[in-house]
Design an enzyme around this catalytic site. Structure first.
Site, short mmCIF file in Angstrom:
data_model
loop_
_atom_site.label_atom_id
_atom_site.label_comp_id
_atom_site.label_asym_id
_atom_site.label_seq_id
_atom_site.Cartn_x
_atom_site.Cartn_y
_atom_site.Cartn_z
CG ASP A 1 5.02 -11.55 0.11
OD1 ASP A 1 5.48 -11.51 1.15
OD2 ASP A 1 4.90 -10.61 -0.56
CG ASP B 1 1.52 -1.61 3.63
OD1 ASP B 1 2.84 -1.87 4.02
OD2 ASP B 1 0.59 -2.54 3.67
#
Length: 239
Positions: A8, A129
């Site tokens: 990330d 998500d």
């Protein structure tokens, strides 16, 4: 089941967030490309990359470290975060990315997902998500009234390569993945489903694989913290 080590990217560094909160980040490596090379050396078959700044900005922000990873690593990589138009999709695929992940636009512009999946077969995934079963967009900052299962089923005939399902409440918390919800989603569609959020041990990976319906799993913090030994996990999953 394929294990995807996660990198990330925030402000050019490899970080992990807790519950997607940009103010609760831990820097694990100042050199994301070096981190990617470590994962490749351990034997990973794929890399999972996220442009966190891009997810909020709506356009690529951490392009430089992503490009450095693509140039230095020979395994395929998938990327999400800030990819919201056809030009950005084409640009990333031209740079050597194996798969783009479309999240926010899957809710706001599903026709773009369909167009991209037709134009680039096997190279477009949908990122779903969810917080408490409902989809969140724009870097998880915007709540919607769209249920994760409904969104997944809406792309059943679109030709997308995979669905990456993230339980936001589990992400970065090292509390274990939401196996039940992920398996239920995988059973509801024919699209391959990749689990994300909360994978914190080899037992978690084995449990996900034992469902028989989950195609892959993404892990980040557990690999950085040493809770999962990547080489040992890859051996176990292949064996």
């Amino acid at each position: 089941m394929i294990l995807y080590p996660a990198i990330d990217l925030k402000d050019g560094q490899a970080v992990r967030l807790v519950h997607g909160d940009m103010d609760r980040s831990t820097v694990f490596n100042d050199d994301p490309a070096a981190q990617a090379q470590e994962f490749v050396a351990a034997g990973c078959e794929w890399l999972h990359l996220v442009d966190l700044n891009g997810a909020f900005a709506g356009s690529p922000v951490n392009a430089a470290p992503v490009e450095a990873i693509l140039k230095s690593c020979k395994v395929p990589a998938q990327l999400g975060g800030g990819i919201r138009d056809m030009q950005t999709i084409e640009t990333w695929l031209d740079k050597g990315l194996a798969r783009v992940i479309l999240g926010t636009v899957a809710v706001e512009n599903p026709d773009l997902v369909r167009e991209a999946a037709r134009a680039f077969p096997g190279q477009v995934a949908v990122g779903i998500d969810a917080r408490n079963g409902f989809v969140a967009t724009k870097g998880w900052a915007t709540e919607t009234n769209v249920q994760a299962g409904d969104l997944a089923r809406s792309f059943e005939d679109a030709g997308v390569a995979a669905i990456i399902y993230t339980d936001i409440n589990r992400d970065g918390a090292m509390g274990g993945p939401n196996i039940e919800a992920t398996a239920a989603l995988a059973r509801a569609v024919s699209i391959p489903v990749i689990a994300s959020g909360g994978v914190s041990s080899l037992d978690d990976l084995i449990a996900l694989g034992d469902t028989g319906v989950i195609e892959g799993a993404i892990s980040g913090r557990a690999l950085y913290d040493g809770a999962i030994d990547l080489a040992a996990a890859l051996t176990a999953l292949r064996g």
